[in-house]
Design a protein around this motif. Structure first.
Motif, short mmCIF file in Angstrom:
data_model
loop_
_atom_site.label_atom_id
_atom_site.label_comp_id
_atom_site.label_asym_id
_atom_site.label_seq_id
_atom_site.Cartn_x
_atom_site.Cartn_y
_atom_site.Cartn_z
N GLU A 9 56.01 44.16 13.23
CA GLU A 9 54.65 44.59 12.90
C GLU A 9 54.10 45.53 13.96
N LEU A 10 54.37 45.23 15.23
CA LEU A 10 53.90 46.10 16.31
C LEU A 10 54.56 47.47 16.24
N ALA A 11 55.84 47.49 15.86
CA ALA A 11 56.54 48.77 15.72
C ALA A 11 55.91 49.61 14.61
N ARG A 12 55.51 48.97 13.50
CA ARG A 12 54.88 49.69 12.41
C ARG A 12 53.48 50.19 12.80
N GLU A 13 52.77 49.37 13.55
CA GLU A 13 51.45 49.80 14.01
C GLU A 13 51.57 51.02 14.92
N GLY A 46 52.20 36.46 13.74
CA GLY A 46 52.08 37.82 13.24
C GLY A 46 51.51 38.80 14.24
N ALA A 47 50.56 38.33 15.06
CA ALA A 47 49.92 39.23 16.02
C ALA A 47 50.88 39.69 17.11
N HIS A 84 58.97 33.72 14.71
CA HIS A 84 58.84 32.49 13.93
C HIS A 84 60.18 31.76 13.86
N ARG A 85 61.24 32.49 13.60
CA ARG A 85 62.56 31.85 13.52
C ARG A 85 62.96 31.30 14.89
N ARG A 119 63.04 39.93 2.80
CA ARG A 119 62.71 38.89 1.82
C ARG A 119 62.38 37.56 2.49
N GLU A 120 62.94 37.32 3.65
CA GLU A 120 62.71 36.06 4.36
C GLU A 120 61.42 36.08 5.17
N CYS A 121 60.91 37.26 5.44
CA CYS A 121 59.73 37.40 6.30
C CYS A 121 58.49 36.79 5.64
N LEU A 122 57.70 36.07 6.42
CA LEU A 122 56.49 35.45 5.91
C LEU A 122 55.37 36.45 5.69
N GLY A 123 55.45 37.58 6.38
CA GLY A 123 54.38 38.58 6.31
C GLY A 123 53.45 38.45 7.50
N GLY A 124 52.99 39.59 7.99
CA GLY A 124 52.19 39.60 9.21
C GLY A 124 50.91 38.80 9.12
#
Length: 668
Positions: free
Chosen positions: A201-205, A195-196, A121-122, A184-189
């Protein structure tokens, strides 16, 4: 060919033998002992401390039982170098070696903090300016590098890469911040349009699908101790480089606040809170000025008694930040994509609020100090936990099985000192056996030393320059400089100098350059550390002098380094706010603050510094300590017992002869 095993050989020993054989290595008794003990500890749910000397092969010693364990295991390292070694070398080769073993789960993943991954996003939408508007990176000296990082991130997306900072083109911290965000800056997946594809997020999945997760001490601390869920549920954690854990947990739990942070958060919030009846962002900006005035009146150093002015300023910042947060418009249900400017501005205010609230509480569990303003960097207020063994005991050791391992866990010849700092009580064990105690809060543990393949008594000498004067506050004296030059001259280079300060390292380098101009003498700061290390390895007539990062982060086996000089016992600075507070608290409770804090700190660093010398079974050399207190002071015995078992002497002539022989052997 897999070595033959007897009927009594444990499954972990069999798989370890197959792994070692598949990797083309040699079986080591210490490695087998370690793997067996680690497997038993995991099975029994009992904590274990394993001291495994350099060359033992401790990575396989815990990776094999971790893969065989029936529940998820986390491996946490202190340094990026070890994490990289595990993921890029050890684990892929191990998986290949044991792929035919039935019933073994070889899936693994790497998990790091969000700011370690590029943010799409950034990269694609831009970086917020001071008004929260998304703008492109301004042209300038770093623009070209940022464009290169953006192109790399897009290529990672196309090729299914990890987007990790370690794999990115060379860059500075400032450049990386243009392509990454913190939590804190992350918009969330779910709200980010990308996000996809998000690397984090992919690392956490992937971590959720894996049996083994490799992470770092800081993320482990945030997950287990700060109660911020970062890691999928796990049964056991292996903490490698465990001698670093207390410092890393402390670092993760340390916060700071500057008046400029408050002011910037206020300005970024103005466009989002303009519809409020009052002017909360303006009030927060005014609070920043009040905080700056309080800093000027306070002065740098540890703050044992918070002044009324500073206390009032922190309360005003806290309350003003809370009012700004309340004034932010709520997101409508089903609003869809989040606004990056608002999310990131609100995150800044949230951070100001949390830090100001913690500092204003003036808890006796925290240490507060004001850093000194330097050049363009204004003063900042810091807060850190007085101790971390309590939270580690309560929030990690009581819930999980923990395996601690390092080449440096026995200080003063025993595990008790380190065990105490980690949250384990020496009274919970007897010798190397589990204690038989009925105490409800007892956490039984075992400590083992699996030794080292090195014969330190034959391969190395510990030389303490007892004849030198005790080190003073003014840095290196002429006697120390003469000793350094004589030692270096006897060996004709191949010297690593570990110094207590940058000034001492530079002073020593200047002296050697002046007296021994035929040698190449490098000082930390002359170039980047990898470049200095490369030059040190390539030229045998070279000396490398530096400070802390060389004490722990340099691995130069062979004839490159045959003399390690340590200028003084590395006690923490007397004005170190956190160390001095911890020593004072120990004294107040009837313990010995000097031994518990200062001597323990020095013992760990001395052991790590001395460990730079012998890295293979063929290495030879001398560790020269120019501080006579190692021989003359009462605490010297504790410090020496923390070092590898080198042959010891205080005879300058004998050492110079030994160095000359090493030099002659190298030249023939």
């Amino acid at each position: 060919m897999v070595p033959e095993t007897t009927a009594t050989t444990t499954p972990v020993a069999q798989v370890l033998a197959q792994a070692v054989s598949g990797l083309g290595g040699q079986q080591r008794d210490g490695q087998v002992q370690m793997a067996t003990e680690v497997a038993e500890a995991m099975e029994e749910g009992r904590h274990l401390l394993v001291q495994a000397g350099t060359g033992t092969g401790k990575s396989l010693g815990y990776l094999v039982p971790a893969m065989l364990h029936d529940k998820r295991v986390v491996v946490a390292t202190a340094t990026l170098a070890l994490q990289h070694q595990l993921v890029e070398r050890d684990l892929p080769r191990l998986v290949e070696a044991v792929k035919d073993v039935p019933g073994i789960d070889t899936s693994y993943a790497v998990l790091k903090g969000r700011s370690n991954y590029a943010c799409l996003h950034r990269i694609r939408a831009g970086v917020p300016d001071d008004q929260g508007m998304l703008v492109d990176v301004p042209m300038g000296s770093m623009a070209e590098k940022v464009l290169e990082l953006r192109a790399w991130a897009e290529e990672e997306t196309e090729q299914g890469g990890s987007g990790e900072r370690d794999n990115a083109p060379r860059h500075t911290d400032r450049e990386w911040r243009q392509v990454s965000v913190n939590h804190r800056e992350c918009l969330g997946g779910t709200k980010c349009p990308f996000g996809a594809e998000c690397f984090a997020e992919l690392a956490r999945e992937k971590a959720h699908r894996s049996h083994l997760i490799v992470t770092n001490h800081s993320l482990l601390a945030i997950d287990a101790i700060e109660d911020v869920p970062m890691i999928p549920d796990y049964d056991t954690v292996v903490i490698d480089e465990a001698h670093e854990l207390t410092a890393r947990v402390t670092q993760a739990a340390t916060d700071e606040l500057g008046a400029n942070d408050v002011e910037r958060a206020a300005r970024r919030s103005m466009r989002w809170t303009a519809d409020a009846e009052s002017d909360p962002a303006g009030d927060l900006e005014d609070a920043a000025g009040q905080l700056a005035e309080a800093f000027e009146a306070t002065g740098p150093g540890r703050i044992d008694q918070v002044s009324q002015q500073l206390s009032d300023a922190l309360v005003v910042v806290r309350d003003s930040a809370r009012a700004v947060l309340s004034a932010y418009p709520r997101e409508s249900p089903g609003e869809g994509e989040a606004d990056a400017g608002r999310t990131q501005a609100k995150g800044m205010v949230q951070e100001v609020f949390v830090n100001a609230e913690r500092m204003a509480a003036d808890s006796d569990r925290d240490v507060l100090w004001l850093g000194e303003a330097r050049d363009r960097f204004p003063a900042r207020l810091h807060v850190a936990p007085l101790q971390v063994w309590g939270p580690m005991r309560d929030k990690l050791l009581t819930d999980k099985t923990v395996i601690f391992t390092s080449a440096t866990l026995m200080l003063g010849g025993d595990f008790g000192t380190v065990a105490t700092t980690l949250g384990l009580k020496p009274t919970e064990r007897i010798g190397h056996e589990i204690a038989t105690t009925d105490a409800e809060d007892a956490l039984p543990w075992k400590g083992i030393d699996v030794g080292s393949p090195f014969d330190y008594g034959q391969q190395s000498i510990l030389y303490v320059a007892r004849h030198l004067p005790q080190p003073g506050r003014d840095g290196l004296g002429q006697a120390q400089l003469d000793e350094i030059c004589d030692l270096v001259d006897s060996l004709d280079g191949r010297t690593l100098g570990l110094f207590s300060s940058r000034r001492a390292a530079e002073t020593a380098a200047e002296a050697v350059r002046a007296k021994l101009p035929h040698l190449t003498t490098l000082a930390q700061g002359d170039a980047q550390l990898p470049e200095l290390a490369k030059q040190f390895v390539e030229d045998p007539h070279t000396c490398l002098f530096g400070t802390l990062s060389l004490w722990q982060g340099l691995d130069v086996p062979g004839d490159t380094c045959q003399l390690v000089i340590i200028d003084r016992i590395p006690f923490p600075r007397p004005d170190d706010p956190l160390m001095s507070a911890r020593a004072k608290a120990a004294d107040a409770e009837g313990r010995n603050g000097f031994m518990e804090v200062s001597a323990t700190h020095a013992a760990l660093l001395l052991a790590q510094g001395a460990g730079r010398l012998i890295r293979t079974t063929t290495d030879r050399g001398i560790v020269a300590v120019l501080d006579p207190r190692l021989e003359t002071a009462r605490y010297g015995r504790f410090l020496k017992a923390s070092l590898p078992p080198m042959w010891s002497t205080t005879d300058p002539a004998l050492v110079r002869q030994a160095l000359a022989r090493l030099g002659q052997a190298r030249s023939t």
